[in-house]
Structure formats: structure tokens, C-alpha cells
Design a protein around this motif. Structure first.
Motif, PDB file in Angstrom:
ATOM      1  N   GLU A  39       0.825  -1.200   0.000  1.00 49.86           N
ATOM      2  CA  GLU A  39       0.000   0.000   0.000  1.00 49.86           C
ATOM      3  C   GLU A  39       0.869   1.263   0.000  1.00 49.86           C
ATOM      4  O   GLU A  39       0.516   2.274  -0.621  1.00 49.86           O
ATOM      5  CB  GLU A  39      -0.965   0.017   1.194  1.00 49.86           C
ATOM      6  CG  GLU A  39      -0.317   0.022   2.559  1.00 49.86           C
ATOM      7  CD  GLU A  39      -0.016  -1.363   3.077  1.00 49.86           C
ATOM      8  OE1 GLU A  39       0.326  -1.489   4.262  1.00 49.86           O
ATOM      9  OE2 GLU A  39      -0.111  -2.329   2.283  1.00 49.86           O
ATOM     10  N   SER A  64      -4.094 -12.463   5.386  1.00 50.35           N
ATOM     11  CA  SER A  64      -3.880 -11.376   6.340  1.00 50.35           C
ATOM     12  C   SER A  64      -3.294 -10.165   5.629  1.00 50.35           C
ATOM     13  O   SER A  64      -3.637  -9.012   5.932  1.00 50.35           O
ATOM     14  CB  SER A  64      -2.961 -11.830   7.478  1.00 50.35           C
ATOM     15  OG  SER A  64      -1.699 -12.230   6.982  1.00 50.35           O
ATOM     16  N   LEU A  67      -6.156  -8.441   3.856  1.00 47.12           N
ATOM     17  CA  LEU A  67      -6.978  -7.635   4.766  1.00 47.12           C
ATOM     18  C   LEU A  67      -6.300  -6.298   5.062  1.00 47.12           C
ATOM     19  O   LEU A  67      -6.945  -5.239   5.025  1.00 47.12           O
ATOM     20  CB  LEU A  67      -7.228  -8.404   6.062  1.00 47.12           C
ATOM     21  CG  LEU A  67      -8.087  -7.703   7.111  1.00 47.12           C
ATOM     22  CD1 LEU A  67      -9.467  -7.389   6.561  1.00 47.12           C
ATOM     23  CD2 LEU A  67      -8.203  -8.567   8.370  1.00 47.12           C
ATOM     24  N   ASP A  68      -5.002  -6.315   5.352  1.00 47.38           N
ATOM     25  CA  ASP A  68      -4.269  -5.078   5.609  1.00 47.38           C
ATOM     26  C   ASP A  68      -4.332  -4.157   4.400  1.00 47.38           C
ATOM     27  O   ASP A  68      -4.513  -2.933   4.529  1.00 47.38           O
ATOM     28  CB  ASP A  68      -2.803  -5.383   5.941  1.00 47.38           C
ATOM     29  CG  ASP A  68      -2.630  -6.039   7.302  1.00 47.38           C
ATOM     30  OD1 ASP A  68      -3.575  -5.956   8.113  1.00 47.38           O
ATOM     31  OD2 ASP A  68      -1.564  -6.630   7.537  1.00 47.38           O
ATOM     32  N   VAL A  70      -6.611  -4.023   1.941  1.00 48.93           N
ATOM     33  CA  VAL A  70      -7.947  -3.475   1.738  1.00 48.93           C
ATOM     34  C   VAL A  70      -8.240  -2.378   2.754  1.00 48.93           C
ATOM     35  O   VAL A  70      -8.810  -1.330   2.414  1.00 48.93           O
ATOM     36  CB  VAL A  70      -9.004  -4.594   1.812  1.00 48.93           C
ATOM     37  CG1 VAL A  70     -10.419  -4.022   1.844  1.00 48.93           C
ATOM     38  CG2 VAL A  70      -8.847  -5.540   0.626  1.00 48.93           C
ATOM     39  N   ASN A  71      -7.842  -2.581   4.008  1.00 44.94           N
ATOM     40  CA  ASN A  71      -8.052  -1.554   5.032  1.00 44.94           C
ATOM     41  C   ASN A  71      -7.311  -0.257   4.698  1.00 44.94           C
ATOM     42  O   ASN A  71      -7.856   0.839   4.842  1.00 44.94           O
ATOM     43  CB  ASN A  71      -7.603  -2.072   6.399  1.00 44.94           C
ATOM     44  CG  ASN A  71      -8.568  -3.098   6.972  1.00 44.94           C
ATOM     45  OD1 ASN A  71      -9.736  -3.129   6.598  1.00 44.94           O
ATOM     46  ND2 ASN A  71      -8.073  -3.933   7.868  1.00 44.94           N
ATOM     47  N   HIS A  72      -6.069  -0.370   4.257  1.00 43.04           N
ATOM     48  CA  HIS A  72      -5.302   0.818   3.908  1.00 43.04           C
ATOM     49  C   HIS A  72      -5.894   1.519   2.687  1.00 43.04           C
ATOM     50  O   HIS A  72      -5.907   2.750   2.611  1.00 43.04           O
ATOM     51  CB  HIS A  72      -3.839   0.455   3.657  1.00 43.04           C
ATOM     52  CG  HIS A  72      -3.024   0.343   4.898  1.00 43.04           C
ATOM     53  ND1 HIS A  72      -3.006  -0.791   5.677  1.00 43.04           N
ATOM     54  CD2 HIS A  72      -2.213   1.236   5.515  1.00 43.04           C
ATOM     55  CE1 HIS A  72      -2.206  -0.599   6.713  1.00 43.04           C
ATOM     56  NE2 HIS A  72      -1.704   0.612   6.639  1.00 43.04           N
ATOM     57  N   SER A  74      -9.004   1.586   1.872  1.00 43.16           N
ATOM     58  CA  SER A  74     -10.214   2.269   2.318  1.00 43.16           C
ATOM     59  C   SER A  74      -9.874   3.557   3.053  1.00 43.16           C
ATOM     60  O   SER A  74     -10.502   4.601   2.831  1.00 43.16           O
ATOM     61  CB  SER A  74     -11.024   1.335   3.227  1.00 43.16           C
ATOM     62  OG  SER A  74     -12.158   1.993   3.732  1.00 43.16           O
ATOM     63  N   GLU A  75      -8.867   3.504   3.911  1.00 41.92           N
ATOM     64  CA  GLU A  75      -8.489   4.677   4.698  1.00 41.92           C
ATOM     65  C   GLU A  75      -7.915   5.800   3.842  1.00 41.92           C
ATOM     66  O   GLU A  75      -8.043   6.978   4.168  1.00 41.92           O
ATOM     67  CB  GLU A  75      -7.463   4.275   5.757  1.00 41.92           C
ATOM     68  CG  GLU A  75      -8.030   3.368   6.839  1.00 41.92           C
ATOM     69  CD  GLU A  75      -6.943   2.766   7.705  1.00 41.92           C
ATOM     70  OE1 GLU A  75      -5.757   3.112   7.488  1.00 41.92           O
ATOM     71  OE2 GLU A  75      -7.271   1.948   8.599  1.00 41.92           O
ATOM     72  N   ASN A  76      -7.277   5.437   2.714  1.00 41.11           N
ATOM     73  CA  ASN A  76      -6.611   6.431   1.881  1.00 41.11           C
ATOM     74  C   ASN A  76      -7.349   6.708   0.577  1.00 41.11           C
ATOM     75  O   ASN A  76      -6.791   7.320  -0.335  1.00 41.11           O
ATOM     76  CB  ASN A  76      -5.180   5.970   1.567  1.00 41.11           C
ATOM     77  CG  ASN A  76      -4.290   5.962   2.795  1.00 41.11           C
ATOM     78  OD1 ASN A  76      -3.787   6.993   3.208  1.00 41.11           O
ATOM     79  ND2 ASN A  76      -4.103   4.782   3.390  1.00 41.11           N
ATOM     80  N   VAL A 107     -11.002 -12.942   7.676  1.00 40.50           N
ATOM     81  CA  VAL A 107     -10.513 -12.541   6.358  1.00 40.50           C
ATOM     82  C   VAL A 107     -11.262 -13.266   5.247  1.00 40.50           C
ATOM     83  O   VAL A 107     -11.592 -12.686   4.214  1.00 40.50           O
ATOM     84  CB  VAL A 107      -9.001 -12.803   6.252  1.00 40.50           C
ATOM     85  CG1 VAL A 107      -8.460 -12.238   4.955  1.00 40.50           C
ATOM     86  CG2 VAL A 107      -8.263 -12.203   7.422  1.00 40.50           C
ATOM     87  N   LEU A 110     -14.493 -11.548   4.670  1.00 44.32           N
ATOM     88  CA  LEU A 110     -14.318 -10.313   3.908  1.00 44.32           C
ATOM     89  C   LEU A 110     -14.099 -10.625   2.433  1.00 44.32           C
ATOM     90  O   LEU A 110     -14.687  -9.985   1.545  1.00 44.32           O
ATOM     91  CB  LEU A 110     -13.131  -9.519   4.458  1.00 44.32           C
ATOM     92  CG  LEU A 110     -12.717  -8.282   3.647  1.00 44.32           C
ATOM     93  CD1 LEU A 110     -13.852  -7.261   3.612  1.00 44.32           C
ATOM     94  CD2 LEU A 110     -11.455  -7.657   4.224  1.00 44.32           C
TER      95      LEU A 110
END
Length: 281
Positions: A39, A64, A67-68, A70-72, A74-76, A107, A110
Motif C-alpha cells: 500500500e 492477512s 486484509l491489511d 484493503v483496510n489501507h 479504504s483509509e486512503n 478474512v 471479507l
């Protein structure tokens, strides 16, 4: 065309940028040693748009990282246009996998939700001059995760590369029954070893059809045995370089590897170490 295979500790990670500006990410592994995270690499690019995210493997290490990632994203506010995964990994099969691999439960859920929303269940994908071909096995009765990996072939001019993820021997043998898969193997000139080069991912029958110039091993935190590396090396025809013939490159020694087709038609394999490997075409 530029393909980068990153030096990671866990999972696998490769990024592809086409001449037309398409961005593709294969898996989402990272490295504690170097601090590399996919990311961060992508957020340093001018575009905050990923055309294709390929999810090739479904073990805890790979998921895992997914998942990290996709989360990053979404946040950015980083957008993913298409998600590509084994289309047979559906709600029913994921429920069964979750029962046997409970640590992956969140995971997998998701992944299942994202697959329902925008998975792209294609066999081939044409992006101007680049072609991606995907192969997968139906879910085996044993529910062995390694055997349902999504195998990706990427072809562009003189580049013909295979990304087999963590496929093991039974998975290889099942795919070898498909004539289209064997045809793709015959075209491969750069072979990325399955399962980080460990013996579980080595299938000798593959090399009855595949005769690559170069084998690339993306090593993880446990390096493959010398014997495994010698087996892979024995199948490569080799590249003539200023440093002699090169048949195998491992990321742990060479660092991240870049494969480029230059404007003058020369195919180059460049590592972070001060060497450039030119493929005869």
C-alpha cells in the motif's frame, strides 16, 4: 511494460504497469526487513487507482496481507476497479474452509463479501498488448488450500511469465490435465517458483512442457533448501550476462526484481543488486 517482484518476508507481491497505464497488483505480501508494504508503494505512485487486484492464494499469510491492504486502501481513498480470485471460492466453500482454518475466518468472510460485490470471474483478460490468462482447480474434497490457488499467466511481447502462487503437486497435476494450461506453459520464458521455491511446490511434470530461460524464487522467511533450488535451476536454459550464465534469481539475495520490455525491444531483468540480466530474444 514493467513487472516488479518485491522482496517480501510473508506471502508474495508483484506489481504490473502496462504501457497504457493499467495498474495490476498480484497478492499483497510485505517485508519487516526492508519495511516494504504494497500500500505504501502504491500510494507513492501518481495514480490512486488500481485496475486489478489479483488474490491468488488463501492461506492465513496471504489473506492477512489482503486484509491489511484493503483496510489501507479504504483509509486512503484508493480505489480498486476489479478483484480477481478463484471464482469457485464461494460462500459454501468458504464456510467449509473457515471450519478447518478458523484463524482465517474473518478474512475469508471479507473475501467472500468482496467477491460477491465485484469479483471478475474471467479466464482471459486483454489489456491492449498485454494478456492475462487465469487457471484454477475446482475445490478438492480434501479442502487443501494450496490446491485452489489462482494461477496467472502474463504475456506481453517477449515476456511470458507464470505466477503459480502456492500451488502444490496435486494442484499442478490437476491443472496439467487441461490442454489450454499445457499450451500456456509451453510459452513461458520466466518461471516464478510456486510456494517460495520449497519442495512442496515443485512438480517435475510441469517441466515436460515448460522450458524457461529463467526461474525467479520469491523467498519467504524460511529459505528453500539448496536441493530445491538446484532442481529448479536444472530446468532453466539460462541468460547470457556479463557475469556469465544466469538460470535462477532469488529475491533474498538479489532484492526486488524488475522485468521490463524496453522501447528498443530488449527484454531486461534487473535486480536491486548492480546487475542487469538481458534475455536473448
Amino acid at each position: 511494460m514493467n513487472i516488479k517482484i518485491f522482496d517480501v518476508d510473508h506471502g508474495f507481491c508483484a506489481a504490473v504497469e502496462t504501457d497504457e497505464g493499467h495498474n495490476i497488483l498480484i497478492d499483497g505480501g510485505s517485508s519487516i526487513r526492508s519495511g516494504f508494504r504494497p500500500e505504501k508503494y502504491l500510494l507513492n505512485e501518481l495514480s490512486r487507482h488500481l485496475d486489478y487486484l489479483i488474490v491468488p492464494a488463501y492461506t492465513e499469510t496471504h489473506l492477512s496481507a489482503f486484509l491489511d491492504l484493503v483496510n489501507h486502501f479504504s483509509e486512503n481513498n484508493y480505489t480498486i476497479e476489479h478483484l480477481i480470485a478463484n471464482p469457485l471460492i464461494n460462500a459454501e466453500s468458504l464456510d467449509q474452509i473457515s471450519m478447518r482454518h478458523f484463524g482465517n475466518h474473518i478474512v475469508l468472510r471479507l473475501l467472500n463479501r468482496m467477491c460477491r460485490d465485484f469479483v471478475n470471474p474471467v479466464q482471459t483478460l486483454q489489456l491492449a498488448g498485454a494478456k492475462l490468462s487465469f487457471f484454477w482447480n475446482e475445490h478438492p474434497d480434501s479442502l487443501k488450500l494450496h490446491d485452489v490457488c489462482l494461477v496467472t499467466f502474463l504475456s506481453y511481447r517477449d515476456i511470458n511469465i507464470i505466477f503459480p502462487a502456492d500451488l502444490e503437486v496435486d494442484g499442478w497435476k490437476a491443472l496439467l490435465e487441461k490442454s489450454e494450461f499445457r499450451d500456456c506453459l509451453r510459452q513461458v520464458n520466466i518461471f516464478v517458483a510456486a510456494g517460495h521455491g520449497h519442495k512442496e511446490g515443485y512438480c517435475s511434470e510441469v517441466f515436460e512442457y515448460c522450458h524457461p530461460d529463467l526461474v525467479i524464487v520469491s523467498t519467504d522467511d524460511s529459505e528453500p533448501s539448496h536441493q530445491s533450488l538446484l532442481q529448479y535451476e536444472s530446468h532453466a536454459k539460462g541468460l547470457q550476462t556479463l557475469w556469465g550464465e544466469q538460470k535462477l534469481i532469488a529475491t533474498r539475495q538479489a532484492g526486488s526484481i524488475s522485468i521490463e520490455q524496453s522501447s528498443n525491444g530488449l527484454l531486461e531483468v534487473i535486480s536491486r543488486q548492480p546487475r542487469v540480466y538481458r534475455v536473448p530474444v
